[in-house]
Design a protein around this motif. Structure first.
Motif, mmCIF file in Angstrom:
data_model
loop_
_atom_site.group_PDB
_atom_site.id
_atom_site.type_symbol
_atom_site.label_atom_id
_atom_site.label_comp_id
_atom_site.label_asym_id
_atom_site.label_seq_id
_atom_site.Cartn_x
_atom_site.Cartn_y
_atom_site.Cartn_z
ATOM 1 N N ASN A 1 0.799 -1.219 0.000
ATOM 2 C CA ASN A 1 0.000 0.000 0.000
ATOM 3 C C ASN A 1 0.836 1.276 0.000
ATOM 4 O O ASN A 1 0.359 2.333 0.382
ATOM 5 C CB ASN A 1 -0.961 0.011 1.197
ATOM 6 N N ARG A 2 2.091 1.175 -0.383
ATOM 7 C CA ARG A 2 2.902 2.377 -0.524
ATOM 8 C C ARG A 2 3.885 2.196 -1.676
ATOM 9 O O ARG A 2 4.202 1.083 -2.079
ATOM 10 C CB ARG A 2 3.656 2.707 0.762
ATOM 11 N N TRP B 1 10.344 -4.969 -4.122
ATOM 12 C CA TRP B 1 10.108 -3.636 -4.686
ATOM 13 C C TRP B 1 10.154 -3.738 -6.202
ATOM 14 O O TRP B 1 11.218 -3.886 -6.789
ATOM 15 C CB TRP B 1 11.139 -2.643 -4.164
ATOM 16 N N ILE B 2 8.999 -3.654 -6.832
ATOM 17 C CA ILE B 2 8.871 -3.878 -8.268
ATOM 18 C C ILE B 2 8.689 -2.534 -8.977
ATOM 19 O O ILE B 2 7.704 -1.819 -8.736
ATOM 20 C CB ILE B 2 7.678 -4.798 -8.592
ATOM 21 N N ASP B 3 9.635 -2.202 -9.844
ATOM 22 C CA ASP B 3 9.580 -0.936 -10.567
ATOM 23 C C ASP B 3 8.292 -0.862 -11.395
ATOM 24 O O ASP B 3 7.970 -1.779 -12.146
ATOM 25 C CB ASP B 3 10.809 -0.819 -11.480
ATOM 26 N N GLY B 4 7.562 0.227 -11.234
ATOM 27 C CA GLY B 4 6.304 0.405 -11.949
ATOM 28 C C GLY B 4 5.099 -0.054 -11.159
ATOM 29 O O GLY B 4 3.962 0.241 -11.540
ATOM 30 N N ASN C 1 5.195 -0.946 -7.014
ATOM 31 C CA ASN C 1 5.331 -0.268 -5.725
ATOM 32 C C ASN C 1 6.666 0.448 -5.590
ATOM 33 O O ASN C 1 7.094 0.807 -4.497
ATOM 34 C CB ASN C 1 5.141 -1.247 -4.563
ATOM 35 N N LEU C 2 7.344 0.640 -6.715
ATOM 36 C CA LEU C 2 8.637 1.326 -6.719
ATOM 37 C C LEU C 2 8.743 2.258 -7.916
ATOM 38 O O LEU C 2 8.384 1.887 -9.032
ATOM 39 C CB LEU C 2 9.782 0.309 -6.766
ATOM 40 N N GLN C 3 9.226 3.467 -7.660
ATOM 41 C CA GLN C 3 9.646 4.370 -8.719
ATOM 42 C C GLN C 3 11.170 4.474 -8.636
ATOM 43 O O GLN C 3 11.713 4.835 -7.591
ATOM 44 C CB GLN C 3 9.009 5.751 -8.565
ATOM 45 N N PHE C 4 11.846 4.125 -9.730
ATOM 46 C CA PHE C 4 13.316 4.087 -9.750
ATOM 47 C C PHE C 4 13.813 5.092 -10.785
ATOM 48 O O PHE C 4 13.532 4.962 -11.977
ATOM 49 C CB PHE C 4 13.799 2.677 -10.096
ATOM 50 N N ASP C 5 14.532 6.099 -10.321
ATOM 51 C CA ASP C 5 15.041 7.154 -11.203
ATOM 52 C C ASP C 5 16.552 6.997 -11.321
ATOM 53 O O ASP C 5 17.288 7.246 -10.361
ATOM 54 C CB ASP C 5 14.683 8.525 -10.627
#
Length: 334
Positions: free
Chosen positions: A28-29, A60-63, A65-69
């Motif tokens: 949920n985040r 933590w899956i990009d797209g 529950n994760l935003q990875f820059d």
């Protein structure tokens, strides 16, 4: 009966809550991780892939529950500052890098946003990184510490074991503050091994010209081997010059495991497995994303080490690598 069912249901909810908070990333985040690299370089891309895989392994899956820059500054100091400012405005939950210029920009910009060094040499020895101790860093910075002050003497011992006749070794380093511990350890090891060290410091400004002058000086001083300390990208990007030099002079060479030196024709390397180091860094990022404070997260140490031998280069240069070394190698390039 109803009371027992109620208690069982309450226990089930509590168990589910514990699983949600302890196992797998929170559903949920969304976590925000910023990674600032120094340069695009094929030899270091697998490290960043290892970091991303480590985050996936932690849930933590990009797209999702994760935003990875991920950004590359390409050695531009102004870009480091600009990108760090962008990360803080975003805001990132954690900013990560293995580049000293990037980490300096982060430290100058914030004392609150968590900073993660994916790899840093002997951080307690380096004042500006702000790590008070490995067990309790004490600030907003933590990560994975490599220890070239321990691996460098081991590398020199291996070089001497393979080539007992070497007497004078050229040591090339980038002049970063964290190299001081390695240079002291090397100096002590060299005395025990009967080796004279001739050191050359190559700073980022004018690195190509400075390296050419250093190699000319190494030849003039009669050095019979070359030893490279782990270095920032301005030296890594000149690795072909270094490898061509040792091949032309037909002298032994020892490299760190970061940078692809042996893959590109260098003779031997010993040190940390950097893909594993970056995966470990991801486990530290996971703890920060779950709310742990960097000040209280112990700095991790590498668990896997590699000894890499380029047997093809050895044969081309007429060197014989003892079987005792080959059997200890984790990788032999034929």
């Amino acid at each position: 009966m109803r009371r027992r069912e109620f208690l069982r249901g309450t226990a089930a909810v509590a168990s589910l809550s514990a699983l949600t908070s302890c196992g797998g990333a929170s559903a949920n985040r969304t976590g925000r991780v910023a990674f600032l690299a120094g340069f695009h370089d094929p030899s270091t891309e697998p490290w960043i892939d290892g970091f991303r895989q480590g985050l996936r392994d932690a849930g933590w899956i990009d797209g999702k529950n994760l935003q990875f820059d991920l950004r590359y500054a390409e050695g531009d100091l102004a870009r480091y500052e600009q990108y760090v400012a962008d990360f803080i405005r975003w805001p990132a939950d954690v900013m990560a890098s293995s580049n000293s210029d990037a980490l300096r920009a982060m430290k100058r910009a914030t004392s609150t946003t968590p900073i993660l060094f994916a790899t840093f040499a002997d951080p307690v020895e380096t004042d500006w990184i702000g790590v008070q101790s490995l067990a309790r860093p004490g600030g907003n910075t933590t990560g994975v510490a490599t220890q070239p002050s321990k691996t460098a003497p081991k590398r020199l011992e291996l070089l001497k074991e393979v080539f007992p006749s070497i007497r004078r070794v050229a040591v090339v380093h980038d002049g970063e503050a964290q190299r001081a511990a390695s240079l002291r350890a090397l100096a002590e090891a060299s005395r025990d091994l009967g080796i004279e060290l001739v050191t050359f410091e190559i700073r980022a400004a004018g690195a190509a010209a400075a390296l050419a002058q250093a190699l000319d000086a190494a030849t003039a001083r009669g050095t019979d081997a070359l030893f490279l300390l782990p270095s920032q990208p301005h030296i890594l990007l000149l690795r072909k010059v270094i490898i061509d030099y040792v091949v032309l002079r037909r002298i032994p060479s020892s490299f760190p495991t970061n940078g692809g030196y042996v893959d590109d024709g260098g003779l031997m390397a010993y040190g940390e497995n950097f893909i594993d180091v970056f995966r470990t860094a991801a486990t530290v990022a996971d703890r920060i994303l779950r709310g742990a404070k960097p000040a209280e997260i112990p700095v991790e140490l590498p668990a896997k080490f590699d000894l890499i031998i380029n047997l093809k280069t050895a044969k081309e240069l007429g060197f014989t690598i003892p079987q005792s070394i080959l059997t200890r190698a984790t990788q032999v390039i034929q």
